[in-house]
Design a protein around this motif. Structure first.
Motif: not given
Length: 292
Positions: A123, A132-134, A126-127, A129-130, A137, A175
């Motif tokens: 975290s 959550k995506k990481l 990071k935003s 949304s980003h 993934d 990423k």
């Protein structure tokens, strides 16, 4: 707390101090997916839950009583008296009174300690949304398939053993950036028992914080988040730049040291400091108090 079973759904009526939007959107967790207003999918403890709320009716969809009693009552902290907590905090000062009144449906989730540790390492800077995506993934790559909802496949958060299979380069390929060595170090130290997550709930709070900060990239703020959200240490007061500005806005001059803010939180909020932080943070974030 009383509930009824309707087909495969668990329904609770007239549950006080529970707003699913407040609980999930206040920054304490990341594996939730909003379908529509007060309608969410949550992934936790290797389970998928769809939960909806209409005023004072909360529906846990397609689960059995065993999972509800063994997982979700604990996860949503349903047995804690939040009415009393809010009364104590509201009486502290006008700022908390406004925050508690406005964001009265927050409950602090009881999350898995390992998942919380990795999630808050990710975290940093990071935003939402980003983040959550990481996490999604990483779960797809190293976790275990647990089912589908709305034709979306979901995976459990990887265990320590599963995530330990990832090299730093593997993590960079996903990423996560500069956090890759931090995640790898967390895997090594936890799996080798250099850091003992199971003892965090019972250790002296300073020792618990130091235990977590043995891990590269885990500073006081991340450690406090892990302790609050993953180890039920409600006396901590996680303080990042935004929380610092919020506290300065309400209680201090600008450029107040975080140590001073922590000392104030311990004295002013006592063992409810973590609850106070969540009410203040979510309220201030929505009204952009302290944001530059």
């Amino acid at each position: 707390m009383e509930y009824m079973v309707d087909s495969n759904n668990i329904i609770i009526n007239r549950l006080c101090d529970f707003d699913i939007e407040h609980i999930l959107e206040c920054g304490q967790c990341f594996r939730f997916y909003k379908k529509s207003d007060k309608d969410y999918i949550i992934v936790a403890y290797d389970k998928i839950l769809r939960i909806t709320q209409d005023k004072d009716e909360i529906v846990f969809h397609n689960i059995d009583e065993e999972d509800f009693n063994s997982i979700w009552i604990k996860y949503f902290d349903l047995e804690r008296d939040y009415t009393s907590i809010k009364k104590i905090l509201s009486d502290k000062d006008e700022h908390l009174h406004r925050a508690v009144t406005e964001k009265d449906g927050i409950r602090i989730l009881q999350q898995d300690t390992w998942e919380t540790l990795i999630s808050f390492i990710i975290s940093q800077n990071k935003s939402i949304s980003h983040i959550k995506k990481l996490i999604e993934d990483i779960s797809k790559r190293y976790g275990t398939y647990i089912g589908e909802e709305d034709e979306i496949k979901f995976y459990s958060f990887p265990t320590i053993e599963q995530l330990s299979q990832a090299t730093e380069q593997d993590l960079r390929d996903l990423k996560v950036g500069f956090r890759a060595p931090y995640i790898a170090d967390a895997c090594r130290k936890v799996i080798n028992d250099e850091v003992n997550l199971s003892r965090l709930a019972d250790m002296n709070i300073a020792d618990a914080k130091n235990e977590l900060m043995k891990i590269k990239g885990v500073g006081p703020k991340v450690a406090d988040c892990v302790l609050l959200f993953g180890a039920k240490r409600y006396e901590v007061f996680p303080t990042d730049v935004w929380v610092k500005r919020i506290m300065e806005h309400y209680y201090f001059e600008n450029d107040t040291k975080i140590k001073v803010i922590h000392e104030f939180a311990v004295e002013h909020y006592g063992t409810l400091a973590g609850f106070a932080q969540q009410y203040l943070f979510y309220y201030a974030r929505d009204f952009k108090i302290g944001k530059k």
